[in-house]
Design a protein around this motif. Structure first.
Motif, PDB file in Angstrom:
ATOM      1  N   GLU A 151      -5.639  -3.920   0.849  1.00  0.00           N
ATOM      2  CA  GLU A 151      -6.371  -3.305   1.961  1.00  0.00           C
ATOM      3  C   GLU A 151      -7.058  -4.342   2.847  1.00  0.00           C
ATOM      4  OE1 GLU A 151      -7.378   1.015  -0.162  1.00  0.00           O
ATOM      5  OE2 GLU A 151      -8.852  -0.624  -0.214  1.00  0.00           O
ATOM      6  N   ASP A 177       2.385   1.590  -3.514  1.00  0.00           N
ATOM      7  CA  ASP A 177       1.320   2.018  -4.426  1.00  0.00           C
ATOM      8  C   ASP A 177       1.090   3.528  -4.316  1.00  0.00           C
ATOM      9  OD1 ASP A 177      -1.392   1.106  -5.963  1.00  0.00           O
ATOM     10  OD2 ASP A 177      -1.863   2.631  -4.458  1.00  0.00           O
ATOM     11  N   LYS A 178       1.036   4.022  -3.099  1.00  0.00           N
ATOM     12  CA  LYS A 178       0.816   5.455  -2.878  1.00  0.00           C
ATOM     13  C   LYS A 178       2.011   6.283  -3.339  1.00  0.00           C
ATOM     14  CE  LYS A 178      -0.475   8.718   0.788  1.00  0.00           C
ATOM     15  NZ  LYS A 178      -0.732   8.879   2.248  1.00  0.00           N
ATOM     16  N   ASP A 195       2.112   6.952  -7.043  1.00  0.00           N
ATOM     17  CA  ASP A 195       1.226   8.030  -7.485  1.00  0.00           C
ATOM     18  C   ASP A 195       1.751   9.405  -7.103  1.00  0.00           C
ATOM     19  OD1 ASP A 195      -0.580   6.254  -8.601  1.00  0.00           O
ATOM     20  OD2 ASP A 195      -1.836   6.150  -6.810  1.00  0.00           O
ATOM     21  N   GLU A 196       2.286   9.521  -5.892  1.00  0.00           N
ATOM     22  CA  GLU A 196       2.667  10.835  -5.370  1.00  0.00           C
ATOM     23  C   GLU A 196       4.051  11.290  -5.816  1.00  0.00           C
ATOM     24  OE1 GLU A 196       2.297  10.464  -1.169  1.00  0.00           O
ATOM     25  OE2 GLU A 196       0.096  10.603  -1.176  1.00  0.00           O
ATOM     26  N   ARG A 231      -4.560  -2.803  -5.114  1.00  0.00           N
ATOM     27  CA  ARG A 231      -4.655  -1.968  -3.912  1.00  0.00           C
ATOM     28  C   ARG A 231      -5.822  -2.428  -3.023  1.00  0.00           C
ATOM     29  NH1 ARG A 231      -6.499   2.799  -5.865  1.00  0.00           N
ATOM     30  NH2 ARG A 231      -4.442   3.165  -6.776  1.00  0.00           N
ATOM     31  N   LEU A 273       0.825  -1.210   0.000  1.00  0.00           N
ATOM     32  CA  LEU A 273       0.000   0.000   0.000  1.00  0.00           C
ATOM     33  C   LEU A 273       0.857   1.257   0.000  1.00  0.00           C
ATOM     34  CD1 LEU A 273      -2.801  -1.098   2.503  1.00  0.00           C
ATOM     35  CD2 LEU A 273      -3.041  -0.703   0.035  1.00  0.00           C
TER      36      LEU A 273
END
Length: 572
Positions: free
Chosen positions: A381, A96-97, A100-101, A377, A93
């Motif tokens: 979770e 993955d974040k 994107d950021e 994702r 997770l």
């Protein structure tokens, strides 16, 4: 009287860079603060590899930016250190974040069982690395002249032998890490302690290795890690369900340079058997011997495979035994039969399940109608186990409980990922490197063109009645061999834009290299050459004969005449 040939050769430029780097620090920290450019200096580009980073640029827009008098569209690729490809759901997770950021929104699974981030701007490097660190991940030694990410079979839960092998791979990875604090100082803002003991690298020394070094662990009958391609390989020997030791291989490596006959792929030599408690001692001795005897004057001749070719495997084995205190026993019997990842649901020895998911070229991203990144994702979770990256750029959802299985199945079905494993065996076995637009070494397309190549070969196989045959096809944009194309039954190696060297005839289980049948051809020409060979295979193969073995037996005799386009004919 001395002659010019008696004089020592000058060291390769990288050796001076390492020597002057103060244990891989260089001036990286200072250059990160320079906002006038998205790049770093050439010397620091070599040093950041040891930190898991490569400077790249978007080659699709080079001409446009040059015309606009702008510097190249620089960004960085970062490779995570992930021994055996093991990643927790919480770590997934975070990655993955961060994609994107701080990067280009995608995650890329590599052929060495780890993640790559692409498109990281210079100012985003430290936030990304700090974000990884917060979840106990790093990129130390993921690249550079050191031992790189150690490979091992995914899903240790499958058996006690698999579990023991993962532990040995992880322990060797930790043991062989560089000890410099440069990474922590530069990226995590740790302070250099004044007045402390002088920094040392007990295994590597101040100039590290002459070139990269790769290790792989395999457990027969699966050779998923392509153990013969590794500098150092450990082949697990299982007796009565227990891992009793390893057959050790040394001197594999696939990189080469077009037009340079002094460079070539090489399969490792089988040296002998050791017990499980001798893994680290032998690993350290092999690394140290290569450190001291590898060629530091010519980086194209600096891999372990050339050290062994120059000095002989008997000499190298004796040196390793002397340094390690380990005497190799006779190699134990084993057999490899497959390279393919297990797809779909499988129950493990500990009562949990894992799901093997095919991901073409390892690219995890969302696109219209195909939300793979979002789907995984959502799995992360709710998942209470791990994710495992495989040597074939796939992922397994591991440690799934009986209770959690239905929920994960529902997510996969919701996004259509449950259909991904119903692809042809050709597609399930295929691999490619990233190549264009970001890899600076790429001479031709690879990842972006692989889907088209597969579709066209699938049509040929279907016409020949071979749709269910597991043929290995691999493609790279350059001859360095990141997707291990020289061990494919059909291998494409980038030569120029739209042109590839074409290879056939490797053994499916990874124990024989292929051979080149065309030094430069288009994909259309490759199909023209290979279609009649595939048709002959369908009609003339022996019972159970694999495509690579058929090519070696029928198509590739020593006196074969090869045509750049057309059929391959054996002369009388």
């Amino acid at each position: 009287m001395s002659t010019d040939t008696d004089a020592p050769k000058p060291l390769a430029a990288n050796e001076g860079i390492k020597t002057a780097s103060n244990f891989l620090r260089g001036t990286i920290a200072e250059e990160l603060k320079d906002t006038s450019t998205g790049a770093i200096s050439e010397d620091n580009q070599q040093l950041t590899k040891f930190h898991g980073l490569y400077l790249q640029d978007d080659r699709d827009v080079r001409i446009e930016r040059r015309r606009a008098k702008l510097e190249k569209a620089f960004s960085f690729m970062l490779r995570v250190r992930l021994p055996g490809g093991r990643c927790s759901a919480a770590q997934w997770l975070v990655l993955d974040k961060l994609a994107d950021e701080q990067a280009n929104g995608s995650l890329r699974l590599t052929t060495r069982q780890t993640f790559q981030f692409h498109g990281i701007l210079k100012g985003n490097l430290k936030p990304l690395i700090k974000g990884m660190h917060a979840t106990l991940l790093d990129s130390i030694a993921a690249c550079g002249d050191v031992n790189r990410n150690i490979m091992a079979p995914a899903n240790p839960e499958r058996s006690p032998a698999h579990a023991a092998m993962y532990d040995h791979a992880k322990n060797l990875s930790d043991y062989a890490l560089p000890k410099t604090r440069a990474y922590h100082e530069i990226w995590l803002d740790d302070e250099l302690v004044a007045g402390g003991e002088p920094e040392v690298e007990p295994l590597y020394g101040p100039t590290y290795l002459p070139r990269k070094f790769k290790v792989g662990f395999a457990i027969p009958p699966s050779n998923d890690v392509d153990v013969y391609s590794q500098d150092l390989g450990y082949i697990g020997i299982v007796e009565n369900g227990q891992l009793v030791g390893y057959n050790v291989t040394m001197g594999g490596g696939l990189g080469m340079s077009h037009g340079n006959e002094q460079t070539h792929p090489r399969l490792a030599d089988l040296v002998g058997f050791i017990t499980c408690d001798q893994v680290n001692a032998v690993g350290a001795a092999v690394i140290a011997t290569q450190r001291d005897y590898g060629d530091r004057t010519n980086r194209k001749h600096a891999r372990l495979k050339y050290t062994i070719e120059d000095r002989g495997i008997d000499w190298f084995k004796a040196e390793v035994e002397k340094r390690s205190g380990v005497t190799f026993g006779p190699a134990r019997e084993f057999a490899f039969t497959t390279i393919q990842d297990p797809h779909g649901w499988h129950e493990c020895a500990d009562g949990t399940w894992f799901y093997g998911l095919h991901i073409l070229s390892g690219r995890i991203k969302d696109r219209d109608g195909w939300l793979m990144k979002t789907a995984l994702r959502e799995v992360a979770e709710i998942h209470t186990g791990d994710f495992r990256l495989t040597p074939t750029q796939n992922v397994t959802i591991s440690g799934v409980t009986a209770e959690g299985k239905a929920a994960i199945e529902a997510i996969l079905a919701k996004y259509g990922l449950d259909k991904e494993n119903e692809r042809s065996p050709l597609r399930l076995n295929a691999m490619s490197c990233v190549a264009l637009p970001t890899c600076g070494l790429a001479l031709a397309e690879s990842e972006r063109v692989l889907p088209e190549v597969i579709e066209r070969f699938e049509a040929v196989l279907e016409s020949a009645g071979l749709s269910d045959d597991a043929i290995s096809l691999r493609m790279t944009g350059c001859p360095n061999g990141c997707a291990r194309p020289y061990l494919a039954e059909i291998g494409f190696v980038g030569k120029a834009p739209g042109k590839y060297a074409l290879y056939i005839g490797a053994k499916y289980n990874g124990s024989r290299l292929n051979r080149m049948i065309s030094p430069k051809c288009t994909i259309d020409e490759a199909l023209e050459m290979l279609t009649p060979i595939i048709n002959r295979y369908a009609k003339e193969r022996s019972e159970g004969e694999e495509f690579g073995d058929f090519c070696e037996r029928v198509i590739l005799p020593a006196d074969a005449t090869f045509h750049s386009v057309g059929t391959v004919e054996a002369t009388a």
